[in-house]
Design a protein around this motif. Structure first.
Motif, short mmCIF file in Angstrom:
data_model
loop_
_atom_site.label_atom_id
_atom_site.label_comp_id
_atom_site.label_asym_id
_atom_site.label_seq_id
_atom_site.Cartn_x
_atom_site.Cartn_y
_atom_site.Cartn_z
N ALA A 248 130.99 16.95 -12.57
CA ALA A 248 130.38 17.81 -11.57
C ALA A 248 128.92 18.11 -11.92
N LEU A 249 128.02 17.70 -11.05
CA LEU A 249 126.58 17.93 -11.26
C LEU A 249 126.00 18.58 -10.01
N ASN A 250 125.66 19.85 -10.14
CA ASN A 250 125.22 20.66 -9.01
C ASN A 250 123.71 20.56 -8.83
N VAL A 251 123.28 19.86 -7.78
CA VAL A 251 121.85 19.68 -7.52
C VAL A 251 121.47 19.98 -6.07
N VAL A 252 122.45 20.20 -5.20
CA VAL A 252 122.18 20.32 -3.76
C VAL A 252 122.46 21.75 -3.29
N PRO A 253 121.41 22.50 -2.95
CA PRO A 253 121.59 23.85 -2.39
C PRO A 253 121.79 23.77 -0.88
N ASN A 254 121.82 24.91 -0.23
CA ASN A 254 121.77 24.94 1.23
C ASN A 254 120.30 24.82 1.60
N GLY A 255 119.87 23.63 1.84
CA GLY A 255 118.48 23.26 2.01
C GLY A 255 118.31 21.90 1.37
N ASP A 256 117.09 21.53 1.00
CA ASP A 256 116.87 20.21 0.40
C ASP A 256 116.86 20.29 -1.12
N GLU A 257 117.49 19.28 -1.72
CA GLU A 257 117.48 19.12 -3.17
C GLU A 257 116.08 18.80 -3.66
N ARG A 258 115.82 19.11 -4.91
CA ARG A 258 114.53 18.78 -5.51
C ARG A 258 114.64 17.49 -6.31
N ASP A 259 113.60 16.68 -6.25
CA ASP A 259 113.60 15.39 -6.94
C ASP A 259 113.84 15.54 -8.43
N LYS A 260 113.26 16.56 -9.03
CA LYS A 260 113.42 16.78 -10.47
C LYS A 260 114.88 16.98 -10.83
N ASP A 261 115.59 17.81 -10.06
CA ASP A 261 117.00 18.08 -10.35
C ASP A 261 117.85 16.82 -10.23
N VAL A 262 117.57 16.03 -9.19
CA VAL A 262 118.32 14.78 -8.99
C VAL A 262 118.06 13.82 -10.15
N ALA A 263 116.80 13.71 -10.54
CA ALA A 263 116.46 12.81 -11.66
C ALA A 263 117.13 13.24 -12.94
N ASN A 264 117.12 14.53 -13.24
CA ASN A 264 117.78 15.02 -14.45
C ASN A 264 119.29 14.79 -14.40
N ALA A 265 119.88 15.00 -13.23
CA ALA A 265 121.32 14.80 -13.08
C ALA A 265 121.70 13.33 -13.25
N ILE A 266 120.88 12.43 -12.73
CA ILE A 266 121.14 10.99 -12.91
C ILE A 266 121.13 10.64 -14.40
N ARG A 267 120.15 11.14 -15.11
CA ARG A 267 120.05 10.86 -16.54
C ARG A 267 121.23 11.48 -17.29
N TYR A 268 121.61 12.69 -16.91
CA TYR A 268 122.77 13.32 -17.54
C TYR A 268 124.02 12.47 -17.34
N ALA A 269 124.24 12.03 -16.11
CA ALA A 269 125.42 11.22 -15.79
C ALA A 269 125.44 9.93 -16.61
N ALA A 270 124.30 9.26 -16.66
CA ALA A 270 124.21 7.99 -17.39
C ALA A 270 124.42 8.20 -18.88
N ASP A 271 123.90 9.28 -19.43
CA ASP A 271 124.02 9.54 -20.86
C ASP A 271 125.41 9.98 -21.27
N ASN A 272 126.18 10.50 -20.32
CA ASN A 272 127.49 11.05 -20.65
C ASN A 272 128.66 10.22 -20.11
N GLY A 273 128.40 8.95 -19.85
CA GLY A 273 129.49 8.01 -19.60
C GLY A 273 129.86 7.75 -18.17
N ALA A 274 129.15 8.31 -17.21
CA ALA A 274 129.47 8.03 -15.81
C ALA A 274 129.16 6.58 -15.48
N ARG A 275 130.05 5.94 -14.76
CA ARG A 275 129.82 4.56 -14.33
C ARG A 275 129.46 4.48 -12.85
N ILE A 276 129.79 5.54 -12.13
CA ILE A 276 129.48 5.61 -10.70
C ILE A 276 128.83 6.96 -10.42
#
Length: 541
Positions: free
Chosen positions: A319-347
């Protein structure tokens, strides 16, 4: 978009209200279960045009072992305690819960089930946000408003053009939202006045069509009011629906388009800096309906006698929370992608999108980083009935304006019958930009507090494909992300001769088109055929 809402909009406004990817259309949970797990069914076995998931499971030998696949859901919060999901939530076993220490030294303290990039260390969280166009317009307004374009320095051309584009979109959205507010108030006043007039005439507090049919009068206002109310009863209108529209409209004006609103102040970070020194481990958050629904489609526990069946049976949801009621920020999405990749997510499932991406470079770099780690991205095409061959939608597989990564799948939404409404009328499409379609209309899944509901959206066709990817990958873990993409795209159910209505969110009559013209494959995802292709092509790999 539900046909009722289109009719309703005709009554109250001349402008279109477009529901974004995180503003889903909601239907009552009390509907009969015709929609239960329809997206898992098969056109050949069930005459329902689902993703053939159950047919795939019937094909898998009982002695074939599956490997657990981690799927990162970048979304709003997720109810990780839901009765039909909690058994499939990812746990960071290298972290000791609630000890206030970053045990695994990954930069995140007590990240047991993922991370919330919309909060701070005090436990405060962002619920509402501006749209990206609002943030860009606000950022550059004082600097560029009224300036002569010829005086812009060469090194500021890009930011100036971004401002001009954002300004145009922002002012258009603001005008529409203000018009909608006025028209909603006018409609509500007309409704209440008509109801009061008719009730006073009939001397009854509740009205039926039979009651209205008894009215015979030379009072033109009375007769018009009766006709108006009769039509509203026929389409099951209630005042609650006006309130629902007003609530969304208020969110637009008070948060999404409000130049004075700055929720990011609670984090007080540099939006250009990727350092993971913000957020908290509250992955449920306060905006968890959308994320829970998405996660349920992918990974609701199968065959447990509760709610629905997820698609994959050997997976964990990160679970990676990056989307509020409104538009997500690029920084949050980028950090979440890196977190997912570093912690074993394949999809990585991404059921969100927006019109502009000012820090696109941050996301591009994160996508390339995840690509090196073998991650597959699955992205919703969006709900604007737009041709993505011509219109912008971010994030995107196009890196640095030229490079197209091969570990990215873009998904449009289809329905359960192969008729003229086979393609969802809200779905984005594109012969060059949308890879395939998947069920995304009348999907039943999870919502918080152990409840279930039925929603529409490409947000929900996206996790169907992510789930199929997880299913195939769990039985063929040695495959690469590009292998999985190849399998999914080359095993669709193709309907070359099918004519369907071209998506539109306007009130104009839809134009017919060939289904094959709306995506790269011209097909709908099939777990059954994907498994067959994986077995025949990659079994020896």
């Amino acid at each position: 978009m539900n046909k009722f809402w289109v009719v309703f909009l005709l009554l109250i406004t001349s402008v279109s209200v477009v529901f974004s990817q995180n503003q889903v259309i909601n239907q009552s949970d009390t509907q009969n279960d015709i929609y239960l797990n329809w997206h898992l069914k098969s056109p050949s076995n069930d005459l329902i045009f689902g993703a053939e998931v159950e047919r795939a499971y019937n094909l898998i030998p009982q002695n074939k072992k599956a490997t657990t696949i981690i799927v990162a859901v970048l979304d709003g919060g997720i109810d990780i305690y839901h009765e039909d999901l909690k058994g499939n939530i990812w746990v960071n076993t290298n972290e000791i819960p609630d000890n206030g220490i970053d045990d695994d030294n990954n930069g995140y303290i007590d990240d047991i089930n993922g991370w919330n990039f919309l909060g701070n260390s005090k436990g405060e969280n962002i619920d509402y946000e501006n749209l990206e166009v609002t943030r860009i317009y606000k950022l550059y307004k004082n600097k560029y408003d009224g300036i002569n374009p010829k005086s812009i320095p060469a090194n500021e051309t890009e930011s100036y053009n971004l401002y001009i584009e954002a300004k145009k979109i922002y002012l258009k959205k603001l005008k529409e939202a203000e018009q909608t507010r006025d028209q909603l108030n006018s409609f509500e006043s007309s409704y209440l006045a008509s109801k009061e007039l008719v009730i006073d005439y009939l001397k009854k507090d509740t009205l039926t069509i039979d009651d209205l049919n008894t009215i015979k009068s030379e009072d033109k206002d009375l007769m018009r009011s009766a006709e108006f109310l009769r039509y509203l009863i026929e389409i099951d209108f209630s005042l609650d629906q006006i309130e629902e529209f007003k609530e969304y409209n208020n969110e637009e004006l008070n948060y999404h388009l409000n130049l004075d609103f700055n929720p990011r102040a609670i984090i007080n970070d540099n939006i250009l800096e990727l350092s993971p020194t913000y957020g908290n481990n509250n992955v449920v958050g306060s905006q968890s309906e959308h994320g829970t629904f998405v996660a349920g489609i992918i990974g609701a526990v199968r065959n447990n006698g509760l709610g629905i069946d997820g698609i994959a049976n050997s997976l964990k949801i990160m679970a990676l929370n990056v989307v509020p009621n409104g538009d997500e920020r690029d920084k949050d999405v980028a950090n979440a992608i890196r977190y997912a990749a570093d912690n074993g997510a394949r999809i990585i499932n991404m059921s969100f999108g927006k019109e502009l991406s000012p820090q696109k470079k941050l996301i591009d770099e994160a996508i390339l980083y995840a690509q090196q780690k073998g991650v597959l991205f699955v992205h919703a095409s969006g709900n604007d009935a737009a041709n993505l061959d011509k219109e912008k939608n971010f994030p995107t597989k196009i890196i640095n304006k030229t490079l197209s990564v091969d570990n990215w799948i873009t998904v449009g939404a289809s329905s359960m019958k192969n008729d003229l409404n086979f393609v969802a009328d809200f779905s984005n499409y594109g012969k060059k930009s949308v890879d395939l379609f998947a069920p995304g209309v009348n999907i039943k899944s999870l919502v918080p507090d152990n409840k279930y509901d039925i929603f529409d959206g490409t947000s929900f066709s996206c996790p169907v494909v992510a789930g199929v990817a997880a299913l195939i990958w769990s039985y063929y873990p040695e495959l690469s992300a590009s292998d999985i993409k190849y399998i999914i795209l080359n095993s669709t159910n193709v309907y070359s001769d099918l004519k369907t209505n071209k998506p539109t969110i306007t009130t104009k009559k839809s134009k017919k088109t060939s289904f094959k013209n709306l995506s790269i494959t011209g097909g709908v995802v099939s777990a059954y055929k994907a498994f067959l292709l994986a077995e025949s092509k990659y079994n020896k790999k």
